[in-house]
Design an enzyme around this catalytic site. Structure first.
Site, PDB file in Angstrom:
ATOM      1  N   CYS A   1      -4.617  12.923  13.432  1.00 57.12           N
ATOM      2  CA  CYS A   1      -4.903  11.344  13.649  1.00 57.12           C
ATOM      3  C   CYS A   1      -5.272  10.775  14.393  1.00 57.12           C
ATOM      4  O   CYS A   1      -4.392  11.036  15.579  1.00 57.12           O
ATOM      5  CB  CYS A   1      -3.998  11.662  12.063  1.00 57.12           C
ATOM      6  SG  CYS A   1      -3.811   9.656  11.634  1.00 57.12           S
TER       7      CYS A   1
ATOM      8  N   ARG B   1      -4.507  10.552   4.515  1.00 58.87           N
ATOM      9  CA  ARG B   1      -3.369  11.958   4.372  1.00 58.87           C
ATOM     10  C   ARG B   1      -3.117  11.500   3.283  1.00 58.87           C
ATOM     11  O   ARG B   1      -2.504  13.015   3.155  1.00 58.87           O
ATOM     12  CB  ARG B   1      -2.762  11.224   6.010  1.00 58.87           C
ATOM     13  CG  ARG B   1      -4.075  11.109   7.006  1.00 58.87           C
ATOM     14  CD  ARG B   1      -2.945  11.213   8.061  1.00 58.87           C
ATOM     15  NE  ARG B   1      -2.049  11.914   8.128  1.00 58.87           N
ATOM     16  CZ  ARG B   1      -1.913  13.312   9.070  1.00 58.87           C
ATOM     17  NH1 ARG B   1      -3.193  13.632   9.173  1.00 58.87           N
ATOM     18  NH2 ARG B   1      -0.768  13.913   9.043  1.00 58.87           N
TER      19      ARG B   1
ATOM     20  N   VAL C   1       7.800   7.191  17.641  1.00 56.90           N
ATOM     21  CA  VAL C   1       7.721   7.778  15.822  1.00 56.90           C
ATOM     22  C   VAL C   1       6.119   8.251  16.193  1.00 56.90           C
ATOM     23  O   VAL C   1       6.023   9.775  16.061  1.00 56.90           O
ATOM     24  CB  VAL C   1       7.105   6.498  14.345  1.00 56.90           C
ATOM     25  CG1 VAL C   1       6.795   7.550  13.325  1.00 56.90           C
ATOM     26  CG2 VAL C   1       8.839   5.640  14.522  1.00 56.90           C
TER      27      VAL C   1
ATOM     28  N   ARG D   1       0.891  14.320  13.540  1.00 56.67           N
ATOM     29  CA  ARG D   1       1.141  14.590  12.036  1.00 56.67           C
ATOM     30  C   ARG D   1       1.399  14.867  11.027  1.00 56.67           C
ATOM     31  O   ARG D   1       0.219  16.220   9.842  1.00 56.67           O
ATOM     32  CB  ARG D   1       0.108  12.938  11.628  1.00 56.67           C
ATOM     33  CG  ARG D   1       0.371  11.876  12.417  1.00 56.67           C
ATOM     34  CD  ARG D   1      -0.639  10.923  11.867  1.00 56.67           C
ATOM     35  NE  ARG D   1       0.492  10.087  10.452  1.00 56.67           N
ATOM     36  CZ  ARG D   1       0.138   9.007   9.508  1.00 56.67           C
ATOM     37  NH1 ARG D   1      -1.018   8.918   9.761  1.00 56.67           N
ATOM     38  NH2 ARG D   1       0.504   8.830   8.587  1.00 56.67           N
TER      39      ARG D   1
ATOM     40  N   ARG E   1      -8.714  -0.231   4.001  1.00 56.45           N
ATOM     41  CA  ARG E   1      -7.831   0.065   3.563  1.00 56.45           C
ATOM     42  C   ARG E   1      -6.759   0.189   4.028  1.00 56.45           C
ATOM     43  O   ARG E   1      -5.374   0.386   2.461  1.00 56.45           O
ATOM     44  CB  ARG E   1      -7.458   1.847   4.828  1.00 56.45           C
ATOM     45  CG  ARG E   1      -8.530   2.426   5.156  1.00 56.45           C
ATOM     46  CD  ARG E   1      -8.925   3.847   5.451  1.00 56.45           C
ATOM     47  NE  ARG E   1      -7.116   4.494   6.049  1.00 56.45           N
ATOM     48  CZ  ARG E   1      -6.048   4.981   5.931  1.00 56.45           C
ATOM     49  NH1 ARG E   1      -6.896   5.211   7.169  1.00 56.45           N
ATOM     50  NH2 ARG E   1      -5.301   5.465   5.678  1.00 56.45           N
TER      51      ARG E   1
ATOM     52  N   ASP F   1       4.556   0.465  12.101  1.00 52.52           N
ATOM     53  CA  ASP F   1       3.449  -0.537  11.547  1.00 52.52           C
ATOM     54  C   ASP F   1       3.427  -1.826  11.838  1.00 52.52           C
ATOM     55  O   ASP F   1       2.382  -1.793  11.480  1.00 52.52           O
ATOM     56  CB  ASP F   1       3.416  -0.568   9.811  1.00 52.52           C
ATOM     57  CG  ASP F   1       3.240   1.416   9.411  1.00 52.52           C
ATOM     58  OD1 ASP F   1       2.539   1.744  10.906  1.00 52.52           O
ATOM     59  OD2 ASP F   1       3.164   1.543   8.217  1.00 52.52           O
TER      60      ASP F   1
ATOM     61  N   LYS G   1       0.832  -1.413   0.066  1.00 52.07           N
ATOM     62  CA  LYS G   1      -0.086   0.104  -0.315  1.00 52.07           C
ATOM     63  C   LYS G   1       0.876   1.227  -0.372  1.00 52.07           C
ATOM     64  O   LYS G   1       0.489   2.161  -1.139  1.00 52.07           O
ATOM     65  CB  LYS G   1      -1.028  -0.104   1.089  1.00 52.07           C
ATOM     66  CG  LYS G   1      -1.571   1.242   1.390  1.00 52.07           C
ATOM     67  CD  LYS G   1      -2.581   0.998   2.611  1.00 52.07           C
ATOM     68  CE  LYS G   1      -1.394   1.735   3.926  1.00 52.07           C
ATOM     69  NZ  LYS G   1      -1.860   3.015   4.210  1.00 52.07           N
ATOM     70  N   ASN G   2       2.045   1.140   1.145  1.00 55.06           N
ATOM     71  CA  ASN G   2       2.397   2.310   1.247  1.00 55.06           C
ATOM     72  C   ASN G   2       3.501   2.750   0.145  1.00 55.06           C
ATOM     73  O   ASN G   2       4.434   3.909  -0.404  1.00 55.06           O
ATOM     74  CB  ASN G   2       3.355   2.223   2.684  1.00 55.06           C
ATOM     75  CG  ASN G   2       2.413   2.625   3.400  1.00 55.06           C
ATOM     76  OD1 ASN G   2       1.277   2.768   3.403  1.00 55.06           O
ATOM     77  ND2 ASN G   2       2.383   2.715   4.811  1.00 55.06           N
TER      78      ASN G   2
HETATM   79  N1  EPU Z   1       6.411  14.837  10.477  1.00 54.60           N
HETATM   80  C1  EPU Z   1       6.571  15.675  11.229  1.00 54.60           C
HETATM   81  N2  EPU Z   1       6.402  16.719  10.331  1.00 54.60           N
HETATM   82  C2  EPU Z   1       6.377  16.726   8.764  1.00 54.60           C
HETATM   83  C3  EPU Z   1       6.121  14.863   8.518  1.00 54.60           C
HETATM   84  C4  EPU Z   1       6.497  14.043  10.096  1.00 54.60           C
HETATM   85  O1  EPU Z   1       7.020  16.582  12.463  1.00 54.60           O
HETATM   86  O2  EPU Z   1       6.312  17.270   7.813  1.00 54.60           O
HETATM   87  C5  EPU Z   1       6.455  13.349  11.750  1.00 54.60           C
HETATM   88  C6  EPU Z   1       5.277  12.924  11.931  1.00 54.60           C
HETATM   89  O3  EPU Z   1       4.045  13.341  12.800  1.00 54.60           O
HETATM   90  C7  EPU Z   1       5.424  11.483  12.848  1.00 54.60           C
HETATM   91  C8  EPU Z   1       7.440  11.305  12.372  1.00 54.60           C
HETATM   92  O4  EPU Z   1       7.516  12.799  11.675  1.00 54.60           O
HETATM   93  O5  EPU Z   1       5.980  12.060  14.255  1.00 54.60           O
HETATM   94  C9  EPU Z   1       7.054  10.115  11.215  1.00 54.60           C
HETATM   95  O6  EPU Z   1       6.583  10.870   9.921  1.00 54.60           O
HETATM   96  P1  EPU Z   1       6.176  10.099   8.868  1.00 54.60           P
HETATM   97  O7  EPU Z   1       6.196  11.538   7.967  1.00 54.60           O
HETATM   98  O8  EPU Z   1       7.415   9.453   8.224  1.00 54.60           O
HETATM   99  O9  EPU Z   1       4.910   9.770   7.992  1.00 54.60           O
HETATM  100  P2  EPU Z   1       4.193   9.019   6.796  1.00 54.60           P
HETATM  101  O10 EPU Z   1       4.256   9.117   6.060  1.00 54.60           O
HETATM  102  O11 EPU Z   1       3.037   9.737   7.754  1.00 54.60           O
HETATM  103  C10 EPU Z   1       4.146   6.833   6.720  1.00 54.60           C
HETATM  104  C11 EPU Z   1       3.543   5.403   6.861  1.00 54.60           C
HETATM  105  C12 EPU Z   1       2.986   5.658   7.936  1.00 54.60           C
HETATM  106  C13 EPU Z   1       3.825   4.977   8.846  1.00 54.60           C
HETATM  107  C14 EPU Z   1       4.724   5.861   8.564  1.00 54.60           C
HETATM  108  C15 EPU Z   1       6.253   5.796   9.278  1.00 54.60           C
HETATM  109  C16 EPU Z   1       2.274   6.349   4.293  1.00 54.60           C
HETATM  110  C17 EPU Z   1       1.634   6.195   3.313  1.00 54.60           C
HETATM  111  N3  EPU Z   1       2.114   6.423   5.562  1.00 54.60           N
HETATM  112  O12 EPU Z   1       3.330   8.237   7.198  1.00 54.60           O
HETATM  113  O13 EPU Z   1       2.476   4.091   7.512  1.00 54.60           O
HETATM  114  O14 EPU Z   1       3.588   4.495  10.138  1.00 54.60           O
HETATM  115  O15 EPU Z   1       5.669   6.551   7.863  1.00 54.60           O
HETATM  116  O16 EPU Z   1       6.783   4.741   8.865  1.00 54.60           O
HETATM  117  O17 EPU Z   1       3.993   6.009   3.745  1.00 54.60           O
HETATM  118  C18 EPU Z   1       0.378   2.829   7.807  1.00 54.60           C
HETATM  119  O18 EPU Z   1      -0.102   2.230   6.714  1.00 54.60           O
HETATM  120  O19 EPU Z   1      -1.254   2.143   8.416  1.00 54.60           O
HETATM  121  C19 EPU Z   1       0.248   3.983   8.260  1.00 54.60           C
HETATM  122  C20 EPU Z   1       0.561   4.567   9.087  1.00 54.60           C
END
Ligand code: EPU
Length: 421
Positions: free
Chosen positions: A117, A93, A330, A122, A400, A308, A22-23
């Site tokens: 969220c 998101r 995280v 996030r 999802r 995850d 998915k990701n």
């Molecule tokens: N963060 C910030 N500022 C930003 C972006 C992120 O502070 O601009 C923080 C977040 O709040 C969090 C940390 O950085 O504390 C890491 O977040 P990240 O941005 O890596 O998460 P994401 O990209 O929103 C993806 C996956 C998630 C997975 C996380 C961590 C996708 C679509 N989603 O989310 O997947 O948990 O990386 O590996 O790729 C899931 O599949 O169930 C899922 C939640």
């Protein structure tokens, strides 16, 4: 609203095919917005988030066709609306992933700001600050990010935190920027690498793939005639089924997967007492009927243990031999499954960002629900070992991210059915 009813107590055994990730599929579908040629993407998982992404692209004027094997052909040349509306972003998101591609190819993007969220606040500040450094003009107004730019300029970006979708957004943006972009402290998740390989297959010039420094030489345009790209297998789906077998003291062979993307998870399963063998694209796990041993886990960006997979291991620790701690680093609020597991008889104490689980001989089935994808999956796993019936509500979260979960578990011998009520 659909629910799952699970009658626990069966030792799972058998073989299973893993779907595409998915990701990886979500950013790769967003990246098709960059291509001057139609492109075909295969091994797309059958998931709600994919349908949402297709809707998102479709309402922009992107032409999408899907065949019976879930190959999606995308032609983005007639994109005429540069918006990700609130109605779609609030359900997914990852819609934020269209921000970079729209801006860098079409010079504008209007993307609803994803709100908080269930698993944490996030924010997307790193995405926005970095785009501004590349020359974008960004205004946030009435819940929307409005971005515009003429051609963006490559620069050095040092990310404050390791962010998966942040790295992906910037990678896609930099591909068409003028000059060289260097992304430091980049996420190294296999899904980021899969996106980078896809972009290179379309003609981008990215080096440093799999490392935390990505170097992107901007090009004027990308697109390759007749390109077909196959998505990497889903490591989290793989890990979830491995835990399903381990928690029920069973045996499983997962096929069409990538063991090399699961080192941290496989190490913890071995520590829990699983006998694991792997080939290039398969993993066999056998508990030989034994109760798993409790393990200590600390989540962190790849290649460390994935956030995850944290909830699934909490379920396993709750019926394991001994005491295991799960520390989440995280996201700040990713323990919603704990209270539900406690209702099933689990002995788990939360202390700040650590869950201390004292394994119990037996969980008891109960009606439960969760408010995010992996937490919901972990409740299904708990239901597989609980005495009696577990009713998991709000399973739209599971749909999802898990392709046909009840069919796959039933194939392994689980007593599980979906009910619409
Ligand atoms: N963060 C910030 N500022 C930003 C972006 C992120 O502070 O601009 C923080 C977040 O709040 C969090 C940390 O950085 O504390 C890491 O977040 P990240 O941005 O890596 O998460 P994401 O990209 O929103 C993806 C996956 C998630 C997975 C996380 C961590 C996708 C679509 N989603 O989310 O997947 O948990 O990386 O590996 O790729 C899931 O599949 O169930 C899922 C939640």
């Amino acid at each position: 609203m659909d629910k799952l009813i699970i009658t626990g107590g069966t030792q799972l055994s058998g073989e299973l095919r893993i779907a595409g990730a998915k990701n990886a599929a979500l950013p790769i579908l967003a990246a098709t917005l960059l291509s001057e040629e139609a492109v075909s993407v295969g091994n797309i998982p059958h998931l709600h988030d994919i349908t949402t992404t297709m809707q998102l692209l479709g309402q922009m004027g992107v032409r999408l066709t899907i065949d019976e094997k879930m190959n999606i052909r995308v032609d983005s040349n007639e994109t005429n609306k540069f918006e990700a509306p609130y109605e779609l972003v609030k359900t997914m998101r990852a819609s934020i992933l269209v921000l970079g591609p729209l801006l860098t190819r079409f010079g504008q993007a209007h993307v609803s700001l994803p709100g908080g969220c269930a698993i944490g606040t996030r924010p997307v500040d790193i995405h926005l600050d970095s785009l501004i450094k590349m020359g974008a003009e960004i205004k946030v107004d009435a819940g929307y990010i409005h971005a515009k730019a003429s051609r963006l300029k490559g620069c050095r970006l040092v990310l404050d935190k390791v962010t998966v979708t942040g790295t992906e957004n910037l990678l896609m943006t930099a591909v068409l920027a003028k000059g060289t972009t260097v992304i430091e402290n980049a996420a190294k998740e296999p899904e980021v690498s899969d996106l980078a390989h896809f972009l290179n297959a379309m003609g981008a010039k990215i080096s440093g793939i799999d490392s935390d420094v990505l170097v992107i030489e901007g090009v004027e345009k990308i697109g390759k005639k007749d390109l077909h790209y196959t998505i990497v297998p889903d490591r989290i789906e793989t890990g979830t089924y491995l835990v399903a077998a381990a928690i029920t003291r069973g045996q499983i062979k997962v096929k069409d997967t990538r063991p090399d993307t699961l080192d941290a998870v496989l190490d913890k399963l071995k520590e829990a007492g699983a006998d694991i063998t792997t080939g290039e694209d398969w993993i066999n796990l056998d508990m030989h009927g034994k109760q798993p041993k409790a393990v200590n886990i600390r989540t962190a960006p790849y290649p460390a243990f994935p956030t995850d997979m944290q909830a699934q291991f909490t379920a396993m620790n709750s019926v394991a031999d001994g005491v295991g701690t799960i520390t989440e680093t995280v996201f700040e609020n990713r323990f919603m499954h704990v209270q539900e597991m406690q209702r099933m008889g689990a002995n788990i104490q939360l202390e700040s960002n650590t869950a201390i689980c004292k394994g119990q001989q037996q969980l008891i089935g109960a009606p439960v629900m969760a408010t995010d994808l992996r937490a919901s999956a972990s409740l299904v796993l708990a239901g597989l070992v609980a005495k009696g019936e577990t009713l998991v509500d709000r399973i739209y979260h599971i749909d999802r991210g898990y392709d046909h979960i009840e069919e796959k578990l039933a194939q392994l011998g689980a007593t599980i059915k979906r009910i619409a009520r």
